[in-house]
Design an enzyme around this catalytic site. Sequence first.
Site, mmCIF file in Angstrom:
data_model
loop_
_atom_site.group_PDB
_atom_site.id
_atom_site.type_symbol
_atom_site.label_atom_id
_atom_site.label_comp_id
_atom_site.label_asym_id
_atom_site.label_seq_id
_atom_site.Cartn_x
_atom_site.Cartn_y
_atom_site.Cartn_z
ATOM 1 N N ARG A 89 -12.072 -10.104 6.522
ATOM 2 C CA ARG A 89 -11.794 -10.317 5.107
ATOM 3 C C ARG A 89 -11.075 -11.644 4.876
ATOM 4 N NH1 ARG A 89 -13.450 -5.342 3.093
ATOM 5 N NH2 ARG A 89 -12.576 -4.855 1.058
ATOM 6 N N ARG A 128 -20.281 3.248 -9.706
ATOM 7 C CA ARG A 128 -20.602 3.686 -8.338
ATOM 8 C C ARG A 128 -20.078 5.101 -8.089
ATOM 9 N NH1 ARG A 128 -19.114 -0.248 -3.455
ATOM 10 N NH2 ARG A 128 -16.974 -0.081 -4.208
ATOM 11 N N ARG A 163 -14.388 6.396 -6.332
ATOM 12 C CA ARG A 163 -13.212 5.876 -5.624
ATOM 13 C C ARG A 163 -12.125 5.466 -6.606
ATOM 14 N NH1 ARG A 163 -15.619 1.611 -1.340
ATOM 15 N NH2 ARG A 163 -13.684 0.575 -1.951
ATOM 16 N N ARG A 174 -9.579 -7.137 -7.100
ATOM 17 C CA ARG A 174 -10.267 -7.196 -5.798
ATOM 18 C C ARG A 174 -11.222 -8.397 -5.746
ATOM 19 N NH1 ARG A 174 -12.862 -1.523 -5.642
ATOM 20 N NH2 ARG A 174 -13.676 -2.089 -3.597
HETATM 21 P P1 AMP Z 1 -14.062 -1.649 1.201
HETATM 22 O O1 AMP Z 1 -14.526 -0.244 1.410
HETATM 23 O O2 AMP Z 1 -14.596 -2.590 2.252
HETATM 24 O O3 AMP Z 1 -14.330 -2.124 -0.206
HETATM 25 O O4 AMP Z 1 -12.465 -1.655 1.403
HETATM 26 C C1 AMP Z 1 -11.625 -0.891 0.557
HETATM 27 C C2 AMP Z 1 -10.205 -1.371 0.710
HETATM 28 O O5 AMP Z 1 -9.764 -1.196 2.071
HETATM 29 C C3 AMP Z 1 -9.969 -2.855 0.431
HETATM 30 O O6 AMP Z 1 -9.798 -3.129 -0.962
HETATM 31 C C4 AMP Z 1 -8.693 -3.114 1.233
HETATM 32 O O7 AMP Z 1 -7.542 -2.572 0.579
HETATM 33 C C5 AMP Z 1 -8.930 -2.278 2.483
HETATM 34 N N1 AMP Z 1 -9.651 -3.037 3.530
HETATM 35 C C6 AMP Z 1 -10.913 -2.827 4.004
HETATM 36 N N2 AMP Z 1 -11.241 -3.690 4.970
HETATM 37 C C7 AMP Z 1 -10.153 -4.496 5.128
HETATM 38 C C8 AMP Z 1 -9.870 -5.614 5.973
HETATM 39 N N3 AMP Z 1 -10.781 -6.094 6.852
HETATM 40 N N4 AMP Z 1 -8.641 -6.196 5.857
HETATM 41 C C9 AMP Z 1 -7.703 -5.748 4.983
HETATM 42 N N5 AMP Z 1 -7.919 -4.702 4.139
HETATM 43 C C10 AMP Z 1 -9.130 -4.074 4.204
#
Ligand code: AMP
Length: 216
Positions: A89, A128, A163, A174
């Site tokens: 990220r 979603r 979610r 985000r």
């Molecule tokens: P996602 O399902 O990939 O949209 O991730 C949901 C949330 O999990 C994000 O908004 C972050 O709070 C956390 N998250 C997921 N992947 C990471 C990562 N590689 N580094 C830091 N936070 C993460």
Amino acid sequence: MKKLVDLILIGAPGSGKGSQSLKIKEKFGYRHLSTGDMLRAEVAKGSELGKHVAEIINSGRLVSDELVLSLLKLNCNSEDSFLFDGFPRNLLQAKMLQDEIFKKLNRDSLALYFKVNNEDLISRIVNRRTCKNCGTIFNLITKPSSNGDYCDNCDSTDKLSHRADDNEEVVRGRLNIFDSESKPLLDYYANLGKLKIVDASMSEEKLFGEISRLIN
Ligand code: AMP
């Protein structure tokens, strides 16, 4: 079987990384490593760590690099081809992945950037819905379940879930974090000669066709 390069999916929330991951995993046998799913599994445990993670995720911020890296390392020791979804990220995570995993284990990788404009992303995310049982991702407008509030892909009796971090206010935050923290990854992978850009505003099927062509 042909060894496939490890894939890194880069894209803002709602750009389709999760839906495409399920298809890529099914067709090509990749091992799907979604740091978001790993963190949500931690939240579901209800542990102290899970409560801390929930607070961060629901606010739309990023979890610490140390925590994500330790979760990832636990899941990363395999001979399979890896499909990284939601990781890296930021640049620090990318460098760690490059140095600690790809270089050390002599693995090759390709980063795919899922390009979509922000207004489309917001509409996708607030509509979603996800099946917690089989992971299928629906959209109330563009891809509703034929079974109403329930999944039409499995026999789960739980309603499709929305979610907590998928509301417009959190999503805008985000998206800002994606622009500031994750967009620099594009230059990083371009400089390594490992970046391909896909137009992720096209239909799921067309996009999957394009991705299949790139990785085959
Ligand atoms: P996602 O399902 O990939 O949209 O991730 C949901 C949330 O999990 C994000 O908004 C972050 O709070 C956390 N998250 C997921 N992947 C990471 C990562 N590689 N580094 C830091 N936070 C993460």
